[in-house]
Design an enzyme around this catalytic site. Structure first.
Site, mmCIF file in Angstrom:
data_model
loop_
_atom_site.group_PDB
_atom_site.id
_atom_site.type_symbol
_atom_site.label_atom_id
_atom_site.label_comp_id
_atom_site.label_asym_id
_atom_site.label_seq_id
_atom_site.Cartn_x
_atom_site.Cartn_y
_atom_site.Cartn_z
ATOM 1 N N HIS A 1 -12.454 -21.104 -39.420
ATOM 2 C CA HIS A 1 -11.768 -21.097 -40.701
ATOM 3 C C HIS A 1 -12.539 -20.322 -41.753
ATOM 4 O O HIS A 1 -12.216 -20.588 -43.044
ATOM 5 C CB HIS A 1 -11.725 -22.701 -41.336
ATOM 6 C CG HIS A 1 -10.732 -23.557 -40.470
ATOM 7 N ND1 HIS A 1 -10.787 -24.920 -40.357
ATOM 8 C CD2 HIS A 1 -9.599 -23.113 -39.874
ATOM 9 C CE1 HIS A 1 -9.932 -25.296 -39.843
ATOM 10 N NE2 HIS A 1 -9.153 -24.467 -39.450
ATOM 11 N N ARG B 1 -7.660 -33.356 -32.973
ATOM 12 C CA ARG B 1 -8.710 -33.197 -32.374
ATOM 13 C C ARG B 1 -9.798 -34.413 -32.951
ATOM 14 O O ARG B 1 -9.749 -34.891 -34.073
ATOM 15 C CB ARG B 1 -9.667 -31.896 -32.640
ATOM 16 C CG ARG B 1 -8.745 -30.669 -31.987
ATOM 17 C CD ARG B 1 -9.424 -29.402 -32.510
ATOM 18 N NE ARG B 1 -8.192 -28.654 -33.138
ATOM 19 C CZ ARG B 1 -8.331 -27.458 -33.914
ATOM 20 N NH1 ARG B 1 -9.447 -27.075 -34.179
ATOM 21 N NH2 ARG B 1 -7.408 -26.829 -34.164
ATOM 22 N N ASN C 1 -1.515 -12.762 -36.368
ATOM 23 C CA ASN C 1 -2.144 -13.734 -35.851
ATOM 24 C C ASN C 1 -1.460 -14.109 -34.520
ATOM 25 O O ASN C 1 -0.405 -14.802 -34.533
ATOM 26 C CB ASN C 1 -2.064 -15.007 -36.895
ATOM 27 C CG ASN C 1 -2.899 -16.185 -36.496
ATOM 28 O OD1 ASN C 1 -3.448 -16.413 -35.368
ATOM 29 N ND2 ASN C 1 -3.069 -17.212 -37.283
ATOM 30 N N GLU D 1 -5.046 -17.109 -45.878
ATOM 31 C CA GLU D 1 -5.865 -16.536 -44.940
ATOM 32 C C GLU D 1 -5.305 -15.190 -44.680
ATOM 33 O O GLU D 1 -5.988 -14.140 -44.243
ATOM 34 C CB GLU D 1 -5.731 -17.411 -43.642
ATOM 35 C CG GLU D 1 -6.740 -18.645 -43.857
ATOM 36 C CD GLU D 1 -6.572 -19.674 -42.539
ATOM 37 O OE1 GLU D 1 -5.593 -20.450 -42.564
ATOM 38 O OE2 GLU D 1 -7.377 -19.631 -41.938
ATOM 39 N N ARG E 1 -6.360 -11.283 -37.091
ATOM 40 C CA ARG E 1 -7.095 -12.395 -37.071
ATOM 41 C C ARG E 1 -7.670 -12.714 -35.485
ATOM 42 O O ARG E 1 -7.005 -12.732 -34.420
ATOM 43 C CB ARG E 1 -6.513 -13.805 -37.270
ATOM 44 C CG ARG E 1 -7.219 -14.959 -37.109
ATOM 45 C CD ARG E 1 -6.358 -16.285 -37.359
ATOM 46 N NE ARG E 1 -7.177 -17.503 -37.279
ATOM 47 C CZ ARG E 1 -6.805 -18.546 -36.726
ATOM 48 N NH1 ARG E 1 -5.783 -18.775 -36.114
ATOM 49 N NH2 ARG E 1 -7.790 -19.272 -36.556
#
Ligand code: AMP
Length: 406
Positions: free
Chosen positions: A190, A251, A8, A394, A101
């Site tokens: 996601h 965010r 990642n 993940e 990823r």
């Protein structure tokens, strides 16, 4: 042993995990960071079970190095050194594949995809939609290909799981030609987590995925909600970018788009300034001065009113999405919390689902407070809707998807 390395990659760092696909156990995990700065840093950890018995302590075995790491290619050499010095040896156990990823797959990528030159060109081209992420993902891919030229490399896209959204869910109500030309629509993110968790939820309940209507709440530093019907994503809270939807660590999530125009006109802030404001200085951080939910809760408990409001806005928005998805799905069998906040914060879970008994959602306060790293049920036995906490993984999902195409 069949192993997959999951990578990642960010612009100045990358994380990796080595997974044994026969047992789905993690064999090593690490982080190479501050790439391109004068002082780089690398951490490599192997779980306690894999440490030779003579060297065992109570903690996982971690090795750290500080050294200049000029670029991602050098970063992969540092990672290889760490594997050779601390294990498991990649020369003795060659990799079956490497899974990368990749954040934005646009409309083009809806499956794990073996990486060819054409795929790389497409990922680069999609940087227009994810300028912070896709170029950084590509840097990681190129460096990994140099380090492992003979191993298959596979891209797993964050957006892929949401390719099943219908036009009613993914279209923004703007000029259709303009939207088409500039690829403006909801993509959702996601995806690997929502897919993994919705499948784990079905397995936990011992019911076929195809029969279940689910709401998955991935609440980490980034946060998103997804409505999953029969294993397919039918609605999700993130949009063209990972900014839309829930309140997050830094965010804003949903906001009247006119706020941007207003701020630009009234303050002279540039669009880059507003981009930074909404992505990096908003959410919990903007409202409470702390992006970590634990800090927000402790400040609130100490009487900090801004922190209390931030918490309230966070759960108010979350409950709104739960209500929205209850309506979109018509019948919901299971609601699952996952990621840092979702897995660990009982107050968030309790507040988000409070007062929903009329919809068949009854949380068991004691089960909700229990601390555990395992998948668990936190609703009462008589709750019509099962409420679960399931740790996301993940990396394992990326590794599984990678194996599915090699
Ligand atoms: P993630 O992005 O999934 O790694 O989640 C990271 C976030 O989880 C952190 O920013 C924290 O806000 C949150 N978190 C971790 N542990 C807890 C906890 N015990 N209570 C509340 N939030 C937590």
């Amino acid at each position: 042993m069949s192993t997959v390395l999951v990578v990642n990659s960010g612009s100045s760092s990358f994380k990796y995990q080595l997974i044994d696909m026969d047992t789905e156990q993690m064999l090593a995990t690490g982080l190479v960071e501050r790439i391109g700065e004068s002082a780089g840093h690398a951490v490599h950890t192997i779980p306690e079970d894999d440490v030779p018995s003579a060297d065992r302590t109570d903690a996982p075995q971690t090795s750290e190095r500080d050294l200049p790491i000029p670029d991602h290619t050098a970063g992969f050499r540092v990672m290889l050194d760490a594997f050779e010095a601390n294990g498991p040896s990649l020369t003795r156990h060659p990799l079956r594949a490497i899974g990368h990823r990749v954040v934005h797959g646009g409309k083009r990528f809806f499956e794990p995809t073996p990486i060819t030159n054409l795929v790389k060109i497409n990922i680069e081209e999609l940087a227009e939609l994810a300028p912070l992420h896709n170029p950084a993902n590509l840097q990681g891919i190129e460096a990994a290909q140099k380090a492992f030229p003979d191993v298959p490399h596979v891209a797993v896209f964050d957006t892929a799981f949401h390719q099943t959204l219908a036009p009613a869910a993914y279209s923004y109500a703007i000029d259709a030609a303009l939207a088409e030309k500039h690829r403006v629509r909801k993509y959702g993110f996601h995806g690997t987590s929502h897919k993994f968790v919705s499948e784990e939820a079905a397995a936990f309940l011992g019911r076929p995925l195809a029969d279940l209507n689910q709401i998955v709440l991935h609440l980490g530093n980034g946060a998103s909600a997804t409505a999953v019907s029969g294993g397919r994503s039918v609605e999700t809270s993130m949009g063209l970018t990972p900014l839309e939807g829930l309140v997050m660590g830094t965010r804003s999530g949903d906001i009247d788009p006119a706020v941007l125009i207003h701020l630009h006109r009234r303050t002279g802030m540039s669009f880059d300034d507003i981009d930074t404001l909404l992505n990096r200085k908003s959410g919990l951080l903007g409202m409470a001065g702390a992006n970590d939910m634990r800090d927000v809760l402790s400040r609130s408990a100490a009487g900090d009113e801004k922190a209390t409001v931030a918490f309230d806005v966070y759960v108010h928005r979350l409950k709104g999405y739960v209500g929205n998805y209850l309506a979109q799905l018509g019948r919901v069998d299971v609601i699952t919390f996952t990621a840092g906040v979702g897995e660990n914060s009982a107050p968030v879970r309790a507040a988000a689902l409070s007062g929903l008994e009329a919809f068949g959602i009854r949380l068991d306060p004691e089960r909700n407070e229990e601390k555990s790293r395992e998948a668990r049920r936190i609703s009462t036995d008589d709750s019509d809707v099962a409420v679960l906490v399931i740790p996301t993984n993940e990396e394992l999902e990326i590794a599984r998807q990678t194996m599915s195409v090699v």
